[in-house]
Each structure stands twice: as structure tokens, then as C-alpha cells.
Motif scaffolding. Structure first.
Motif, short mmCIF file in Angstrom:
data_model
loop_
_atom_site.label_atom_id
_atom_site.label_comp_id
_atom_site.label_asym_id
_atom_site.label_seq_id
_atom_site.Cartn_x
_atom_site.Cartn_y
_atom_site.Cartn_z
N ARG A 72 0.81 -1.23 0.00
CA ARG A 72 0.00 0.00 0.00
C ARG A 72 0.84 1.28 0.00
O ARG A 72 0.36 2.34 -0.37
CB ARG A 72 -0.99 0.02 1.16
CG ARG A 72 -0.33 0.07 2.55
CD ARG A 72 -1.34 0.34 3.69
NE ARG A 72 -2.69 -0.05 3.35
CZ ARG A 72 -3.74 0.78 3.35
NH1 ARG A 72 -3.58 2.05 3.66
NH2 ARG A 72 -4.93 0.36 3.05
N PRO A 97 8.47 3.65 0.56
CA PRO A 97 9.17 4.94 0.56
C PRO A 97 10.02 5.16 -0.69
O PRO A 97 10.54 6.26 -0.89
CB PRO A 97 10.06 4.86 1.81
CG PRO A 97 10.26 3.40 2.05
CD PRO A 97 9.03 2.71 1.54
N TRP A 141 9.09 17.80 -6.48
CA TRP A 141 8.58 16.93 -5.42
C TRP A 141 7.15 17.29 -5.01
O TRP A 141 6.28 16.43 -4.88
CB TRP A 141 9.52 17.04 -4.21
CG TRP A 141 9.21 16.13 -3.07
CD1 TRP A 141 8.54 16.45 -1.92
CD2 TRP A 141 9.56 14.74 -2.94
NE1 TRP A 141 8.45 15.37 -1.09
CE2 TRP A 141 9.08 14.30 -1.69
CE3 TRP A 141 10.24 13.84 -3.78
CZ2 TRP A 141 9.25 12.98 -1.24
CZ3 TRP A 141 10.41 12.53 -3.33
CH2 TRP A 141 9.92 12.12 -2.07
N GLU A 179 5.44 14.85 -7.89
CA GLU A 179 5.32 13.70 -6.99
C GLU A 179 4.09 13.78 -6.08
O GLU A 179 3.41 12.79 -5.87
CB GLU A 179 6.57 13.56 -6.12
CG GLU A 179 7.83 13.13 -6.87
CD GLU A 179 7.76 11.74 -7.49
OE1 GLU A 179 6.83 10.97 -7.18
OE2 GLU A 179 8.63 11.44 -8.32
N PHE A 180 3.82 14.95 -5.51
CA PHE A 180 2.77 14.99 -4.48
C PHE A 180 1.74 16.09 -4.69
O PHE A 180 1.00 16.42 -3.76
CB PHE A 180 3.42 15.08 -3.09
CG PHE A 180 4.12 13.81 -2.70
CD1 PHE A 180 3.39 12.67 -2.37
CD2 PHE A 180 5.50 13.71 -2.73
CE1 PHE A 180 4.02 11.47 -2.06
CE2 PHE A 180 6.15 12.51 -2.42
CZ PHE A 180 5.40 11.39 -2.08
N SER A 212 0.07 4.99 -4.61
CA SER A 212 0.03 4.40 -3.27
C SER A 212 -1.40 4.44 -2.76
O SER A 212 -1.94 5.52 -2.51
CB SER A 212 0.95 5.21 -2.33
OG SER A 212 0.60 4.99 -0.98
N1 TIH Z 1 5.17 6.17 -1.81
C1 TIH Z 1 5.01 5.83 -3.21
C2 TIH Z 1 4.26 4.51 -3.34
O1 TIH Z 1 4.07 3.80 -2.37
O2 TIH Z 1 3.85 4.19 -4.45
C3 TIH Z 1 6.34 5.73 -3.91
C4 TIH Z 1 7.10 7.04 -3.94
C5 TIH Z 1 6.63 8.28 -4.16
C6 TIH Z 1 7.60 9.28 -4.13
C7 TIH Z 1 8.76 8.84 -3.91
S1 TIH Z 1 8.70 7.17 -3.76
#
Ligand code: TIH
Ligand code: FE2
Length: 313
Positions: free
Chosen positions: A168, A171, A218, A222-223, A242
Motif C-alpha cells: 500500500r 518509501p 517533489w 510527486e505529491f 500508493s
Molecule cells: N510512496 C510511493 C508509493 O508507495 O507508491 C512511492 C514514492 C513516491 C515518491 C517517492 S517514492
């Protein structure tokens, strides 16, 4: 793989850098982490089979040369199970919580829960859509190298699967994160242009600017989240890949703050777990326009031959 965890050392502040004239000149050999050497807190640390698998897949990336087809991986039944679990969960969340650009591009790739897609096949679809291509990488690149790759419409991607004990959330970037989180978004022309601009801005950036661009990347690529139809939707790949984080975002437990791309951004780390705060764009169009304008301020002095090489002239 995306950007790094730690601030560049002071010593690097004045380090000279070369502007790559082609993708061949972008260094994909210096790996900062998340490669075959797992740290003690990694869920696969005590799993020798998993560790060997990582070594093998990372070695394929190391020996891959530009222009060769990306090697196909024969994913094991256990790896396919991880893919199936993640995809099945995510597919239930996407209609409500993914942004419209993502939902529009998703069907282009024919994702199936029964098969882990191959980088080579997705790269071909992506290239037809926006000119982006995928290049396999053994782990986390230096931020400058990763961002420089984007200037040549090249997305460096890992190819190994997350450990089965933590489907789920992981990192680290893995093949699920790259293919589900990043690839569909990169098929959207406006989004691909934005990412391309971030890449171009990185070509002439000094170390301080690289670090800021890394944070911009980032907190958006990414977020990032975006307002849409009275709610907030995910467009950042780390949220989209995720199901733990997507549920966390959807539950509204994190703070939402407007993104000001020129202002200092908080430090970031791969060890943060779910984000406690998301930067939100009021609309994708407006946010992308702001981000691109900021990027253009960084590449004012880009030499003409490089402008040609990255498709600006
Ligand atoms: N946390 C994300 C996931 O579980 O799919 C993977 C990552 C996002 C950003 C850096 S690593
Ligand atoms: Fe990523």
C-alpha cells in the motif's frame, strides 16, 4: 526515479557542471540510493531472494544503452500478485480521487491487473502521445541528472517491484510507482510540457536552483493535488501510486496549502511517510502556467545549440 532525499552538501554549492547537449551526455550511472543495496529498515532486507532480484534488475538497467530496446522482465507470480493488489485497490479509488488528466490518459495504456506492463511497451505509447520516452535506471539519480533527462523528454524509471510485505505504500520509487503514477500523466500534453520545462530549467541551474527545482518537482509532480469540481484530486505520482497515501489524501486529513513556486519550499525526504501537507493548484492550467513562467526565468541564458537540442528552437 525521482529526486533526492538530502540537501546537497555545502561543498557542492560551487561545483561546476556541464550542460548536456544530448541524452547521451546525461549521466545515469551515479546512483544515490534505492538500488540493489537495501538498508536495514527496508521491508526486503531479510529476504535474500528479493535482494538477489533487485541486484539482477538493477544490473539490467546499468548495462542498458540508449537506442536498445528496454529489456523485458519476466515478473514472478509473487511480483504479479503485488501488482494485482495495488492496481485493484487503486482502480477503485481513481474515479473519485484522480484528476481528470490522469483519468483521460489511463485507458491509453491498457493496464491489466494480471500482468506487469513492460517499460518498452509503455515507452512506445508515451512517445506517440507526447514524445516522452522511458530509460531504465538502477536507482535514485542525482537530482541534476534526473531533471536534465526531462529536458530531453526522457523519464528515468526503475523496473523492480516493491516488496510484497508493503503493497500500500513504499518509501522508494518502484515499477508500480513509475508506471501507474508517472506514465499516464506524462501522456497528457500540457503536463508533459510542464515537466519538459522543469527539465530545461535544470540545465543551467546552479546547485541552489537545482535544489529548489527538486522541491518544486517533489511538491507537484510527486505529491501535487489540484482543485477540481469542488473537491481536491491527485495528480502527483506518489499519491496516485500508493493506495495508502491516496486514501490518506482523500480523507482530508492533510493540510492543503497554495503553491507559490518562487517562495521557499519545505525540506523533503523519502522518510516522511504520508504527506502531512499537500500543495494545491487552483486549476491545472493556471498552476502549470505559473510553474512554466518560473522555469523560463531560469533558462533565459540557455545557449542556442542547447535550445535546438531540447526542442525550444
Ligand atoms: N510512496 C510511493 C508509493 O508507495 O507508491 C512511492 C514514492 C513516491 C515518491 C517517492 S517514492
Ligand atoms: Fe516518482
Amino acid at each position: 526515479a525521482p529526486a533526492p532525499a538530502t540537501q546537497p552538501a555545502e561543498a557542492q554549492a560551487t561545483r561546476p557542471f556541464r550542460i548536456p547537449r544530448s541524452l547521451e551526455e546525461v549521466d545515469n550511472g551515479q546512483i544515490l540510493g534505492f538500488s540493489a543495496d537495501l538498508s536495514e529498515d527496508h521491508p526486503g532486507f531479510h529476504d535474500p531472494v528479493y535482494k538477489q532480484r533487485r541486484v539482477d534488475i538493477c544490473n539490467l538497467a546499468r548495462t542498458h544503452r540508449i537506442g536498445q530496446p528496454i529489456p523485458r522482465i519476466d515478473y514472478s507470480p509473487e511480483e504479479v500478485d503485488v501488482w494485482r493488489t495495488v492496481m485493484t485497490e487503486l482502480q477503485q479509488l481513481f474515479p473519485q480521487h484522480a484528476c481528470k488528466e490522469f483519468l483521460r490518459c489511463w485507458p491509453m495504456f491498457g493496464f491489466s491487473p494480471d500482468e506487469v506492463p513492460q517499460l518498452e511497451d509503455l515507452s512506445a505509447v508515451l512517445t506517440r502521445a507526447t514524445g516522452f520516452q522511458i530509460r531504465p535506471v538502477a536507482g535514485l539519480l542525482r537530482p541534476r541528472d534526473f531533471l536534465n533527462g526531462l529536458a530531453f523528454r526522457t523519464f528515468h524509471s526503475t523496473q523492480y517491484m516493491r516488496h510484497h510485505s508493503s503493497p500500500r505504500y513504499t518509501p522508494e520509487p518502484d515499477v508500480v510507482h513509475e508506471l501507474i503514477g508517472h506514465v499516464p500523466m506524462l501522456a497528457d500534453p500540457a503536463y508533459a510540457d510542464l515537466v519538459h520545462q522543469i527539465g530545461i530549467a535544470s540545465l543551467t541551474a546552479d546547485e541552489k536552483q537545482i535544489w529548489h527545482l527538486t522541491k518544486v518537482y517533489w511538491y507537484t509532480v510527486e505529491f501535487g493535488v489540484v482543485r477540481e469540481g469542488g473537491g481536491v484530486k491527485a495528480f502527483g505520482a506518489g499519491v496516485l501510486s500508493s493506495f495508502g497515501e491516496l486514501q490518506h489524501m482523500a480523507a482530508g486529513r492533510a493540510e492543503l496549502v497554495p503553491l507559490d513556486v518562487a517562495a521557499p519550499l519545505p525540506r523533503m525526504s523519502y522518510k516522511d511517510g504520508y504527506q502531512q501537507r499537500y500543495f494545491v493548484l487552483d486549476s491545472f492550467e493556471e498552476g502549470a502556467a505559473h510553474l512554466k513562467a518560473y522555469c523560463r526565468t531560469l533558462h533565459q541564458h540557455l545557449p542556442d545549440d542547447v535550445r535546438v537540442a531540447v526542442g525550444l528552437l
